[in-house]
Design a protein around this motif. Structure first.
Motif, PDB file in Angstrom:
ATOM      1  N   MET A   1      37.232  45.437  27.289  1.00 14.09           N
ATOM      2  CA  MET A   1      37.224  44.683  28.350  1.00 14.09           C
ATOM      3  C   MET A   1      35.743  43.796  29.123  1.00 14.09           C
ATOM      4  SD  MET A   1      37.089  46.502  32.103  1.00 14.09           S
ATOM      5  CE  MET A   1      39.224  46.878  32.237  1.00 14.09           C
ATOM      6  N   LEU A   2      34.919  43.949  28.194  1.00 13.59           N
ATOM      7  CA  LEU A   2      33.759  43.151  28.848  1.00 13.59           C
ATOM      8  C   LEU A   2      33.407  43.368  27.215  1.00 13.59           C
ATOM      9  CD1 LEU A   2      32.275  41.333  30.202  1.00 13.59           C
ATOM     10  CD2 LEU A   2      30.392  43.669  30.928  1.00 13.59           C
ATOM     11  N   ASN A   3      32.676  41.663  27.037  1.00 12.95           N
ATOM     12  CA  ASN A   3      31.902  41.640  25.573  1.00 12.95           C
ATOM     13  C   ASN A   3      30.959  40.647  25.661  1.00 12.95           C
ATOM     14  OD1 ASN A   3      31.372  42.186  23.209  1.00 12.95           O
ATOM     15  ND2 ASN A   3      33.370  41.544  22.544  1.00 12.95           N
ATOM     16  N   ILE A   4      29.456  41.413  26.249  1.00 12.16           N
ATOM     17  CA  ILE A   4      28.062  40.504  25.825  1.00 12.16           C
ATOM     18  C   ILE A   4      27.754  40.272  24.449  1.00 12.16           C
ATOM     19  CG2 ILE A   4      26.361  39.785  26.951  1.00 12.16           C
ATOM     20  CD1 ILE A   4      27.271  42.071  29.336  1.00 12.16           C
ATOM     21  N   GLN A  59      27.424  34.784  24.692  1.00 10.79           N
ATOM     22  CA  GLN A  59      28.370  34.568  25.993  1.00 10.79           C
ATOM     23  C   GLN A  59      29.134  35.847  26.528  1.00 10.79           C
ATOM     24  OE1 GLN A  59      31.861  33.046  23.114  1.00 10.79           O
ATOM     25  NE2 GLN A  59      31.502  34.444  21.437  1.00 10.79           N
ATOM     26  N   VAL A  60      29.591  36.193  27.736  1.00 14.49           N
ATOM     27  CA  VAL A  60      30.660  37.090  28.178  1.00 14.49           C
ATOM     28  C   VAL A  60      32.205  36.827  28.144  1.00 14.49           C
ATOM     29  CG1 VAL A  60      30.310  37.759  30.465  1.00 14.49           C
ATOM     30  CG2 VAL A  60      28.146  37.197  29.626  1.00 14.49           C
ATOM     31  N   THR A  61      32.447  37.317  27.487  1.00 14.36           N
ATOM     32  CA  THR A  61      34.293  37.330  27.627  1.00 14.36           C
ATOM     33  C   THR A  61      34.772  38.780  27.781  1.00 14.36           C
ATOM     34  OG1 THR A  61      34.008  38.437  25.578  1.00 14.36           O
ATOM     35  CG2 THR A  61      34.477  36.528  25.184  1.00 14.36           C
ATOM     36  N   TYR A  62      35.560  38.204  29.479  1.00 15.02           N
ATOM     37  CA  TYR A  62      35.956  39.689  29.871  1.00 15.02           C
ATOM     38  C   TYR A  62      37.374  39.570  29.606  1.00 15.02           C
ATOM     39  CZ  TYR A  62      37.713  41.768  34.167  1.00 15.02           C
ATOM     40  OH  TYR A  62      38.408  42.617  35.598  1.00 15.02           O
ATOM     41  N   GLU A  63      38.201  40.400  29.404  1.00 16.41           N
ATOM     42  CA  GLU A  63      39.386  40.089  29.031  1.00 16.41           C
ATOM     43  C   GLU A  63      39.565  39.084  28.014  1.00 16.41           C
ATOM     44  OE1 GLU A  63      41.164  40.855  32.647  1.00 16.41           O
ATOM     45  OE2 GLU A  63      41.789  43.289  32.529  1.00 16.41           O
ATOM     46  N   GLY A  64      39.563  38.884  27.336  1.00 15.03           N
ATOM     47  CA  GLY A  64      39.027  37.434  26.093  1.00 15.03           C
ATOM     48  C   GLY A  64      39.117  36.102  26.301  1.00 15.03           C
ATOM     49  N   LYS A  65      38.772  35.802  28.109  1.00 16.32           N
ATOM     50  CA  LYS A  65      38.364  35.061  28.670  1.00 16.32           C
ATOM     51  C   LYS A  65      36.610  35.002  28.477  1.00 16.32           C
ATOM     52  CE  LYS A  65      42.105  35.863  31.614  1.00 16.32           C
ATOM     53  NZ  LYS A  65      42.415  36.202  32.864  1.00 16.32           N
ATOM     54  N   ASP A  66      36.441  34.043  29.039  1.00 18.42           N
ATOM     55  CA  ASP A  66      34.697  33.541  29.159  1.00 18.42           C
ATOM     56  C   ASP A  66      34.536  33.341  30.554  1.00 18.42           C
ATOM     57  OD1 ASP A  66      32.491  32.321  29.177  1.00 18.42           O
ATOM     58  OD2 ASP A  66      33.004  30.374  28.043  1.00 18.42           O
ATOM     59  N   LEU A  67      33.265  34.314  30.348  1.00 18.57           N
ATOM     60  CA  LEU A  67      33.321  34.965  32.205  1.00 18.57           C
ATOM     61  C   LEU A  67      32.414  33.512  33.248  1.00 18.57           C
ATOM     62  CD1 LEU A  67      34.145  37.469  34.605  1.00 18.57           C
ATOM     63  CD2 LEU A  67      32.028  38.138  33.284  1.00 18.57           C
ATOM     64  N   THR A  68      31.780  33.244  32.407  1.00 16.43           N
ATOM     65  CA  THR A  68      30.198  32.376  32.411  1.00 16.43           C
ATOM     66  C   THR A  68      31.519  31.284  33.278  1.00 16.43           C
ATOM     67  OG1 THR A  68      30.535  31.365  30.700  1.00 16.43           O
ATOM     68  CG2 THR A  68      29.080  33.273  31.679  1.00 16.43           C
ATOM     69  N   GLU A  69      32.969  30.927  32.810  1.00 13.04           N
ATOM     70  CA  GLU A  69      33.043  29.629  33.066  1.00 13.04           C
ATOM     71  C   GLU A  69      33.865  29.647  34.371  1.00 13.04           C
ATOM     72  OE1 GLU A  69      33.677  26.311  31.696  1.00 13.04           O
ATOM     73  OE2 GLU A  69      32.066  27.244  30.688  1.00 13.04           O
ATOM     74  N   MET A  70      34.037  31.308  35.151  1.00 16.19           N
ATOM     75  CA  MET A  70      34.985  31.410  35.664  1.00 16.19           C
ATOM     76  C   MET A  70      34.023  31.482  37.568  1.00 16.19           C
ATOM     77  SD  MET A  70      37.144  34.269  35.139  1.00 16.19           S
ATOM     78  CE  MET A  70      37.713  34.422  34.273  1.00 16.19           C
ATOM     79  N   ALA A  71      34.652  30.378  38.265  1.00 12.00           N
ATOM     80  CA  ALA A  71      34.126  30.584  39.734  1.00 12.00           C
ATOM     81  C   ALA A  71      33.736  32.008  39.971  1.00 12.00           C
ATOM     82  CB  ALA A  71      34.317  29.648  40.971  1.00 12.00           C
ATOM     83  N   PRO A  72      33.122  32.867  40.816  1.00  9.12           N
ATOM     84  CA  PRO A  72      32.468  34.082  41.726  1.00  9.12           C
ATOM     85  C   PRO A  72      33.495  34.263  42.081  1.00  9.12           C
ATOM     86  CG  PRO A  72      30.789  32.179  42.802  1.00  9.12           C
ATOM     87  CD  PRO A  72      31.894  31.645  41.776  1.00  9.12           C
ATOM     88  N   GLU A  73      34.158  33.224  42.556  1.00 11.46           N
ATOM     89  CA  GLU A  73      35.771  33.851  43.898  1.00 11.46           C
ATOM     90  C   GLU A  73      36.020  34.180  42.569  1.00 11.46           C
ATOM     91  OE1 GLU A  73      34.330  30.932  44.354  1.00 11.46           O
ATOM     92  OE2 GLU A  73      35.675  29.946  44.854  1.00 11.46           O
ATOM     93  N   ILE A  74      36.896  33.458  41.261  1.00 15.18           N
ATOM     94  CA  ILE A  74      37.855  34.330  40.766  1.00 15.18           C
ATOM     95  C   ILE A  74      37.062  35.346  39.692  1.00 15.18           C
ATOM     96  CG2 ILE A  74      39.422  32.683  38.302  1.00 15.18           C
ATOM     97  CD1 ILE A  74      39.523  31.295  40.728  1.00 15.18           C
ATOM     98  N   ARG A  75      36.363  35.387  40.086  1.00  9.55           N
ATOM     99  CA  ARG A  75      35.862  36.542  39.236  1.00  9.55           C
ATOM    100  C   ARG A  75      35.959  37.696  39.751  1.00  9.55           C
ATOM    101  NH1 ARG A  75      29.666  35.320  35.733  1.00  9.55           N
ATOM    102  NH2 ARG A  75      30.379  32.621  35.882  1.00  9.55           N
TER     103      ARG A  75
END
Lengths: 250, 482
Positions: A1-4, A59-75
């Motif tokens: 789920m979360l991969n740091i 990098q930080v991936t969340y459900e396979g997606k790059d979390l750091t690329e997402m705006a806070p509301e999208i996260r």
């Protein structure tokens, strides 16, 4: 789920996190412990997207997606929830209004229709009962005039209503007396599920008496210096943080 | 500056949606103002004799006066000779008798503004008087109101149909020489609304006037007079918009309210005049004198205003609490953005015994705007047991704007109680982040926080207006966050 992986984070020119590695699978509870200034809150802020932090490496991936690329509301809409250490007050905006707006923005993101007013009321009343809160809370302005314990409980209520997949609890136990701590812990336990993961950031072991973690990690000087099972927390409590900090120095 | 502070900065980009111009043939006076213009005006309006005297007296007084400089606003001196004092859509001999005769382009303009005037579509339960530049173009539900004995018509019509009634009350609350802009208005006002609610009548529907400035280089000087006779009750709504133009346009209105014994007037305004562009070019100068006289015992007047427009707002809706036990209320939201300036507030003058007043003012300042609350609470010697409660809150969005509070209190009666509370706060990055972390966009978050801040005022607005006001605030903050 979360991969740091090898996460390095700076505030301005100052490096705070220096190579964090952490894997969280669905349903797991990870406790992150550490002394003041070790970077615990920075980690929670970086995961939830607060501004002012620069990821310099890793990098930080969340459900396979790059979390750091997402705006806070999208996260948030994707299911990342941060229970704040210091929940803010929003005068004039009622709790129930905020919850409905938040839930609807998440539902919209998931392609669902807005929640029906009656269904929403039923849902929210059930959650309020679960957390042993007074219904009057719902109609008060968000956190305005709330005691420390009420604010924390309110965070858990939001978590229970929004049903996130990854819950980050940033020192949720701080400022709580033992009764409030129990209520908050029961609230968290009641929403545990095989799909839902928790990252609990805490300074003290006592929260872990009530919410049993699967893993305990010790953060010091911006790195995870030791990982283990629940027994690690007890050992820390006994020996103090200097034990791991010295160990790292050695 | 961190990213989200920058985002708040961008909160300033808003679009004005009522900025269109309607192409019409008009009868317009050439610019300039002298006694001859006033004669012409009086003649074209076909007014009774006393009005010529009234106008000339005001004009002569005005010539001896100076534009006030005490307000916390900055603007270049206005050339009053460059303004045209009359502009009306060209029309047939006597003016439109029914809506069928109103120029379809004007109807279209109001429709675009969301104010349908035609029979099938018009707002149920709200009677509308539509004032376009210098004249009233249509008043709806007139006959239905007449059944209840309520007079609701353009003031120019009232001057012809009910001259005694108008003469009795006109200028009795705001005298011709009251202040610079009121004197100018008294000399040159062209139209506006007139309302008379007879004894004991509860007005069966909301009354509403919608002011629209369309022509260029024209000032709008409207006059509103509302009389609530003994034991009557009325709720009145006022809305306003104007096209986007590079030049500043002048709007100098006077509103007089008279509440007799046991009467109640609720006056609500959503003011959305064109505020000028992002660089502060253009926009309406809104210099308005609004005053109510709670003349009778146990009377009550409540002002509620939501001010989001105009380049400059200079406006102090006030209550003179003459009657014993009379009540004055002022609820205000003033939002300024970009280079807008607002100096607004109220005056509560306690004369009668046991008079009470409440002032709730919410100022929101964003961009480079300056937002000032200026209020006077005056308790005269005879006003035993007078009470006032004032609450002034300012909210800052970004770090280039300003909020100012100038409360004046004069108390000459020892039994009076006057309370004043004031706060200034900022939308914090923490509040914004908290809302975003719950799934709201930054824009929705700001809008929600601002609406929460204004809640105490919005709950005073009539239902339809409250919805409109909230939407308007959201719109005014649109594009603010990236």
């Amino acid at each position: 789920m979360l991969n740091i992986e090898n996460l390095h984070v700076s505030v301005g020119d100052k490096p705070i996190l220096k190579g964090i590695n952490l894997q969280v699978k669905p349903g797991e509870i990870h406790a992150i412990m550490g002394p003041n200034g070790s970077g615990k809150s920075t980690l929670s802020h970086v995961l939830s997207g607060k501004s002012g932090y620069t990821v310099t490496q890793g990098q930080v991936t969340y459900e396979g997606k790059d979390l750091t690329e997402m705006a806070p509301e999208i996260r948030a809409r994707e299911g990342v929830f941060l229970a704040f250490q210091y929940p803010v007050e929003i005068p004039g905006v009622s709790n129930i209004y905020l919850l409905k707006a938040a839930l609807n923005s998440i539902r919209k993101h998931q392609g669902l229709s807005e929640v029906d007013a009656m269904d929403f009321l039923t849902l929210i009343k059930e959650k309020v009962r679960l957390l042993e809160m007074d219904e009057k809370f719902l109609y008060r302005a968000v956190n305005e005039g709330f005691s420390g314990g009420e604010k924390k409980r309110n965070e858990i209520l939001q978590m229970a209503v929004l049903e996130p997949k990854l819950c980050i609890l940033d020192e949720t136990d701080s400022g709580l007396d033992i009764d409030a701590l129990k209520v908050v812990a029961e609230g968290v336990n009641s929403i545990r599920s095989p799909e839902r993961s928790f990252v609990m950031i805490t300074h003290y072991q006592r929260l872990l008496d009530y919410i049993k973690p699967d893993f305990v990690h010790v953060l010091a000087h911006g790195q995870i210096v030791k990982s283990g099972g629940p027994e690690l927390a007890l050992e820390l409590e006994e020996k103090g943080y200097s034990w791991v900090e010295n160990k790292q120095a050695a | 500056m961190s990213a989200s502070a920058k985002e708040i900065e961008q909160l300033i980009g808003k679009e004005y949606k009522q900025g269109f111009v309607t192409e019409l043939e008009t009868d317009t006076f050439p610019p300039g103002l002298d006694e001859e213009v006033i004669h012409k005006l009086w003649k074209i309006k076909n007014e009774p004799e006393f009005m010529l005297e009234y106008r000339l007296k005001a004009f002569r007084h005005w010539q001896t006066m100076k534009s006030p400089e005490w307000a916390f606003v900055k603007f270049e001196p206005i050339d009053y000779q460059a303004v045209s004092y009359y502009s009306a859509p060209k029309r047939k001999e006597d003016g439109p008798k029914s809506l069928d005769e109103v120029d379809p382009q004007i109807l279209e303009a109001y429709k675009k503004l969301g104010i349908p005037l035609d029979e099938q579509e018009r707002l149920a339960g709200v009677a509308v008087d539509a004032v376009f530049d210098s004249v009233s173009v249509a008043t709806t539900f007139k006959s239905k109101l007449k059944e209840a004995g309520v007079i609701f018509c353009p003031i120019s019509e009232a001057l012809r149909e009910y001259p005694e009634l108008v003469q009795q009350y006109l200028g009795s609350v705001v005298p011709t020489g009251d202040n610079y802009f009121a004197a100018l208005n008294s000399a040159v006002f062209t139209d506006g609304s007139f309302v008379y609610i007879p004894k004991g009548v509860r007005c069966p529907m909301e009354l509403s006037t919608y002011f629209r400035i369309n022509a260029a280089n024209t000032g709008q000087f409207e006059r509103t007079l509302i009389i609530a006779d003994e034991g009557s009750h009325v709720s009145y709504l006022e809305g306003c918009t104007a096209p986007m133009r590079d030049e500043n346009q002048l709007h100098a209105a006077v509103v007089e309210l008279i509440a007799l014994e046991n009467a109640e007037i609720k006056y609500s305004t959503v003011q959305n005049w064109y505020p000028g562009d992002k660089e502060g070019k253009g926009g309406i100068y809104n210099f308005v004198t609004k005053r109510a006289d709670c003349r009778g015992d146990n009377s009550k007047v409540s002002w509620t205003q939501v001010e989001t427009g105009s380049a400059i707002t200079w406006k102090y809706p006030s209550c003179v609490l003459t009657g014993n036990n009379s009540i004055g209320e002022f609820y205000s939201v003033a939002l300024t953005n970009n280079y807008q300036q607002a100096d607004t507030g109220t005056k509560m003058i306690h004369i009668g015994k046991n008079t009470r007043s409440t002032i709730i003012s919410k100022g929101i300042s964003a961009g480079h705007a300056q937002n000032t609350y200026r209020g006077l609470v005056k308790v005269l010697k005879g006003a035993e047991n007078a009470r006032n409660y004032t609450q002034c809150d300012s909210l800052l969005v970004g770090d280039k704007c300003g909020a100012h509070t100038f409360p004046y209190v004069e108390v000459k009666q020892p039994s009076a109680q006057v309370e004043h509370e004031a706060t200034t706060s900022k939308i914090s990055e923490d509040q914004l982040f908290f809302c975003q972390q719950r799934g709201l966009s930054a824009e929705d978050a700001v809008s929600m926080i601002v609406n929460g801040f204004c809640k105490e005022v919005f709950k005073e607005l009539p239902m339809e207006f409250a919805v409109e006001a909230q939407a308007l605030l959201g719109l005014s903050l649109e594009g603010s966050v990236g």
